[in-house]
Motif scaffolding. Structure first.
Motif, short mmCIF file in Angstrom:
data_model
loop_
_atom_site.label_atom_id
_atom_site.label_comp_id
_atom_site.label_asym_id
_atom_site.label_seq_id
_atom_site.Cartn_x
_atom_site.Cartn_y
_atom_site.Cartn_z
N MET A 120 0.84 -1.17 0.00
CA MET A 120 0.00 0.00 0.00
C MET A 120 0.88 1.23 0.00
O MET A 120 1.99 1.19 0.51
CB MET A 120 -0.89 0.02 1.23
N GLY A 121 0.36 2.28 -0.53
CA GLY A 121 1.12 3.52 -0.56
C GLY A 121 0.23 4.71 -0.31
O GLY A 121 -0.98 4.66 -0.53
N THR A 122 0.84 5.76 0.18
CA THR A 122 0.14 7.01 0.40
C THR A 122 0.93 8.11 -0.30
O THR A 122 1.80 7.84 -1.09
CB THR A 122 0.01 7.30 1.91
N LEU A 123 0.63 9.33 0.03
CA LEU A 123 1.30 10.47 -0.59
C LEU A 123 2.44 10.97 0.28
O LEU A 123 2.30 11.07 1.50
CB LEU A 123 0.31 11.62 -0.81
N LEU A 124 3.56 11.30 -0.35
CA LEU A 124 4.69 11.85 0.39
C LEU A 124 4.32 13.18 1.06
O LEU A 124 4.88 13.54 2.09
CB LEU A 124 5.88 12.07 -0.54
N GLU A 125 3.37 13.89 0.45
CA GLU A 125 2.98 15.19 0.98
C GLU A 125 2.20 15.11 2.29
O GLU A 125 2.04 16.10 2.99
CB GLU A 125 2.13 15.96 -0.05
N LEU A 126 1.68 13.94 2.62
CA LEU A 126 0.92 13.78 3.85
C LEU A 126 1.84 13.68 5.05
O LEU A 126 2.95 13.16 4.96
CB LEU A 126 0.05 12.52 3.79
N GLY A 127 1.36 14.15 6.18
CA GLY A 127 2.12 14.03 7.42
C GLY A 127 1.95 12.64 8.02
O GLY A 127 1.15 11.83 7.55
N PRO A 128 2.70 12.35 9.06
CA PRO A 128 2.65 11.03 9.69
C PRO A 128 1.25 10.62 10.16
O PRO A 128 0.82 9.49 9.92
CB PRO A 128 3.60 11.15 10.87
N ALA A 129 0.53 11.51 10.79
CA ALA A 129 -0.80 11.17 11.29
C ALA A 129 -1.75 10.83 10.15
O ALA A 129 -2.54 9.88 10.24
CB ALA A 129 -1.36 12.32 12.13
N GLU A 130 -1.67 11.61 9.07
CA GLU A 130 -2.54 11.34 7.92
C GLU A 130 -2.19 10.02 7.25
O GLU A 130 -3.06 9.29 6.78
CB GLU A 130 -2.46 12.48 6.90
N ASN A 131 -0.90 9.69 7.19
CA ASN A 131 -0.48 8.41 6.62
C ASN A 131 -1.03 7.24 7.43
O ASN A 131 -1.52 6.27 6.87
CB ASN A 131 1.05 8.31 6.54
N VAL A 132 -0.95 7.33 8.74
CA VAL A 132 -1.47 6.27 9.60
C VAL A 132 -2.97 6.11 9.37
O VAL A 132 -3.48 5.00 9.20
CB VAL A 132 -1.18 6.55 11.09
N GLU A 133 -3.68 7.22 9.35
CA GLU A 133 -5.13 7.19 9.16
C GLU A 133 -5.49 6.59 7.80
O GLU A 133 -6.39 5.76 7.70
CB GLU A 133 -5.71 8.59 9.28
N LEU A 134 -4.79 6.98 6.76
CA LEU A 134 -5.07 6.48 5.42
C LEU A 134 -4.79 4.98 5.30
O LEU A 134 -5.58 4.23 4.72
CB LEU A 134 -4.28 7.26 4.39
N ILE A 135 -3.67 4.54 5.85
CA ILE A 135 -3.35 3.10 5.82
C ILE A 135 -4.41 2.32 6.59
O ILE A 135 -4.86 1.26 6.15
CB ILE A 135 -1.94 2.83 6.37
N GLN A 136 -4.84 2.82 7.73
CA GLN A 136 -5.87 2.12 8.51
C GLN A 136 -7.17 2.03 7.71
O GLN A 136 -7.82 0.98 7.67
CB GLN A 136 -6.12 2.82 9.85
N ILE A 137 -7.55 3.10 7.04
CA ILE A 137 -8.78 3.09 6.22
C ILE A 137 -8.65 2.06 5.10
O ILE A 137 -9.59 1.29 4.85
CB ILE A 137 -9.06 4.49 5.66
N MET A 138 -7.50 2.01 4.44
CA MET A 138 -7.31 1.04 3.35
C MET A 138 -7.36 -0.39 3.87
O MET A 138 -7.98 -1.27 3.25
CB MET A 138 -6.00 1.31 2.62
N GLU A 139 -6.75 -0.65 5.02
CA GLU A 139 -6.79 -2.00 5.59
C GLU A 139 -8.22 -2.38 5.99
O GLU A 139 -8.65 -3.51 5.79
CB GLU A 139 -5.86 -2.11 6.80
N GLU A 140 -8.97 -1.43 6.54
CA GLU A 140 -10.36 -1.69 6.91
C GLU A 140 -11.21 -1.98 5.67
O GLU A 140 -12.09 -2.84 5.69
CB GLU A 140 -10.94 -0.53 7.71
N GLU A 141 -10.93 -1.28 4.58
CA GLU A 141 -11.64 -1.53 3.31
C GLU A 141 -11.32 -2.93 2.78
O GLU A 141 -12.20 -3.59 2.22
CB GLU A 141 -11.31 -0.47 2.27
N ASN A 142 -10.08 -3.38 2.93
CA ASN A 142 -9.74 -4.75 2.54
C ASN A 142 -10.60 -5.76 3.30
O ASN A 142 -11.09 -6.73 2.72
CB ASN A 142 -8.26 -5.05 2.81
#
Length: 90
Positions: A1-23
């Protein structure tokens, strides 16, 4: 999985969690009984293990892996790089 380099650490964690929950939602809707994954990212390892209660089946240091041909393609990886295999029954 990947996110955007422009996102901060908190946003990356949140986005990865959302993607895993969608899986998990997709697997459930398709009638799967479990989700099996191998993660090499510290972030996805933590999200799966700590936040989504996946069960750890194996935890391996990647630079010690030996391919069937006897080579060690990941030998340059740092000792801290792990491949963690987990499962989540759904």
């Amino acid at each position: 999985m990947g996110t955007l380099l422009e996102l901060g650490p908190a946003e990356n964690v949140e986005l990865i969690q959302i993607m895993e929950e969608e899986n998990l939602k997709l697997a459930t809707s398709k009638g799967f009984k479990a989700v099996f994954t191998t993660n090499t990212s510290d972030l996805t390892q933590q999200v799966c293990d700590d936040l989504l209660s996946y069960k750890v089946l194996g935890d391996h240091q990647v630079n010690s892996w030996i391919a069937p041909d006897g080579s060690r393609p990941f030998a340059p990886a740092p000792n801290s790089q792990r491949a963690v295999t987990t499962v989540k029954l759904i």
